[in-house]
Enzyme design. Structure first.
Site, short mmCIF file in Angstrom:
data_model
loop_
_atom_site.label_atom_id
_atom_site.label_comp_id
_atom_site.label_asym_id
_atom_site.label_seq_id
_atom_site.Cartn_x
_atom_site.Cartn_y
_atom_site.Cartn_z
N SER A 1 0.84 -1.34 -0.06
CA SER A 1 -0.15 0.02 0.15
C SER A 1 0.86 1.33 -0.12
O SER A 1 2.06 1.20 0.59
CB SER A 1 -0.86 0.13 1.39
N TYR B 1 -1.22 -0.33 10.37
CA TYR B 1 -1.19 -1.01 8.85
C TYR B 1 0.04 -0.32 8.18
O TYR B 1 0.62 -1.16 7.50
CB TYR B 1 -2.44 -0.43 8.31
#
Length: 229
Positions: A138, A153
């Protein structure tokens, strides 16, 4: 196609769409899922669309589950040419708002699980003389883009990017290892307001999974183009 493709977290969202797109390209797809029933249902949907798909029980946060899965695949002489580490969790909160347990679990699934899977499958790829490993990462794990996501995350995806680099250094040239940012995708994780469809989100991982011999390795890509770590 000669080789099979294994996708973790493939029972829904981007993982399921990656399986569908690989199926369209003629690959046999192994639908990795922590919940066996969800995996079977996803594989059945793919088979109903005419694809060669089989469910595989795999909990990427459990090294014993990974070993067991690879053992089963070896025992039936499955040719694993593609492995896509897609499974992941997305807890909210800053580093001071989450619990140590949440941080540990996120790292175990998003980072260590992907590393363990790769470490387990690489010996088979070396034996075959061919392999493509794709880590679904990501932009939230990119230092260049500010690590803007939720703390656990972002940390886990930044670490996954590091795993990508070090793994690419360690494998022979016949194996390519890359990270993909699918973008903000309309899934259960991404939510309904995301600006990309699952089809768009799956495109770069599928491209990296099917690279020719002269394709890149050890890189980070979005929209099939390199991005900064």
């Amino acid at each position: 196609m000669e080789h099979s493709a294994f996708v973790t977290g493939a029972n829904r969202g981007i993982g399921f769409e990656i399986c569908r797109q690989l199926g369209r390209l003629g690959y046999r797809v192994l639908v990795g899922a922590r919940d066996p029933q969800s995996g079977e249902e996803a594989a059945a949907k793919l088979r109903a669309e005419g694809f060669d798909a089989e469910p595989e029980h795999l909990d990427v946060g459990d090294s014993a589950s990974i070993s067991g899965c690879l053992g089963r695949l070896r025992s039936r002489r499955e040719s694993l040419g593609i492995w896509i580490n897609n499974a992941g969790v997305y807890p909210q909160g800053s580093l001071l708002e989450i619990s140590p347990e949440t941080l540990g679990q996120t790292l175990q699934i998003n980072t260590l699980g992907a590393a363990w899977c790769a470490m387990a499958v690489v010996p088979l790829m070396i034996e075959q003389g061919y392999g493509r490993i794709v880590n679904v990462s990501s932009g939230y794990g990119s230092f260049a883009e500010g690590l803007e996501g939720p703390a656990a995350y972002s940390v886990s995806k930044a670490a996954l990017n590091a795993v990508t680099v070090k793994l690419a250094e360690a494998v022979p040239a016949t194996i390519k290892v890359n990270a993909a940012c699918p973008g903000w995708v309309r899934t259960r994780m991404g939510g309904p307001d995301a600006d990309r469809s699952v089809e768009e989100g799956a495109d770069t991982p599928v491209w990296l999974a099917t690279l020719d011999d002269d394709g890149p390795s050890g890189g980070f890509f979005r929209n099939r183009k390199p991005i900064d770590w």
